[in-house]
Design an enzyme around this catalytic site. Structure first.
Site, PDB file in Angstrom:
ATOM      1  CE  LYS A 226      65.755 -29.325 -31.925  1.00  0.00           C
ATOM      2  NZ  LYS A 226      65.932 -30.232 -30.679  1.00  0.00           N
TER       3      LYS A 226
HETATM    4  O1  G3P Z   1      65.462 -30.619 -27.332  1.00  0.00           O
HETATM    5  C1  G3P Z   1      65.295 -29.354 -26.623  1.00  0.00           C
HETATM    6  C2  G3P Z   1      64.771 -29.342 -25.385  1.00  0.00           C
HETATM    7  O2  G3P Z   1      63.676 -30.091 -25.212  1.00  0.00           O
HETATM    8  C3  G3P Z   1      65.716 -29.193 -24.236  1.00  0.00           C
HETATM    9  O3  G3P Z   1      65.022 -29.684 -22.975  1.00  0.00           O
HETATM   10  O4  G3P Z   1      65.186 -30.267 -20.603  1.00  0.00           O
HETATM   11  O5  G3P Z   1      67.276 -29.383 -21.745  1.00  0.00           O
HETATM   12  O6  G3P Z   1      65.484 -27.854 -21.300  1.00  0.00           O
HETATM   13  P1  G3P Z   1      65.949 -29.256 -21.579  1.00  0.00           P
END
Ligand code: G3P
Length: 217
Positions: A87
């Site tokens: 990633k």
């Molecule tokens: O893994 C990346 C992403 O899915 C993060 O999500 O909920 O922290 O905005 P969030």
């Protein structure tokens, strides 16, 4: 549509795997920290533990932000397990690193994508997955789903093979709307996946079936 779970919590990953619909896992440094996984060796071991639970792709994020650092770290991550996808953040050196990994047969997930232009660059560099963060766009009053639709249109216009991995999914409707638009993958918390199960008519219908069965037996 592939279903990924967005967590580093092994119990939740096992639960989603047991449901039989899990295609992979995404993690990030914040999700690792949330589970108390710290220190390089522990983090690397945790990625292997995740790979041993699921059958599909497991995204492992680099911490370096310079090209050489990302290449070194990404190669180390890719060596860990065949299911690992490296990633890489959507920054200038990240685009160069994506291209390097594409040329060297290492699969990538370009993360922190918030615009169609960034998604176009990721596809040009040959990213395996692109991760637009729809929940975080919604958080700042910008329509995250509109971004998914724009990327779908652009990729289809040119036949880019980069898979759209709708990330920062917060709830069940995000999943359904991403499926309607044609996102290739969604990654969200276990609650968003399990939320797809729920309907009050299912609950009341099942209750009635069981009551009627008991009457006749
Ligand atoms: O893994 C990346 C992403 O899915 C993060 O999500 O909920 O922290 O905005 P969030």
């Amino acid at each position: 549509m592939k279903f990924f779970i967005d967590t580093a919590n092994l119990d939740q990953i096992r639960e989603a795997q047991d449901l039989g619909v899990l295609d992979g896992v995404t993690t990030n440094p914040s999700l690792m920290a949330k589970e108390g996984i710290t220190g390089r060796n522990n983090i690397l071991k945790h990625y292997v533990d995740i790979c041993n639970i699921v059958n599909g792709d497991v995204s492992a994020e680099v911490i370096a932000t310079d090209f050489e650092g990302m290449v070194k770290e990404g190669e180390e991550l890719a060596e860990l397990h065949p299911q690992i996808v490296v990633k890489i953040p959507m920054i200038k050196d990240g685009v160069k690193a994506l291209k390097y990994f594409t040329d060297n047969g290492i699969r990538t997930n370009c993360t922190l994508v918030f615009s169609a232009g960034q998604a176009l660059l990721a596809a040009k560099a040959g990213a395996t997955y692109v991760s637009p963060f729809i929940g975080r766009l919604d958080d700042i009053s910008t329509d995250g789903l509109e971004l998914i639709a724009d990327i779908r249109l652009i990729y289809d216009n040119y036949g880019f093979e980069t898979q759209i991995l709708a990330a920062s999914i917060r709830h069940t409707m995000h999943i359904i709307n991403c499926a309607k638009i044609g996102a290739d993958v969604m990654t969200g918390p276990l609650s968003s996946i399990e939320g797809l199960l729920n309907h009050p008519l299912t609950d009341s219908g099942l209750k009635k079936f069981l009551e009627d069965y008991k009457k006749g037996n």
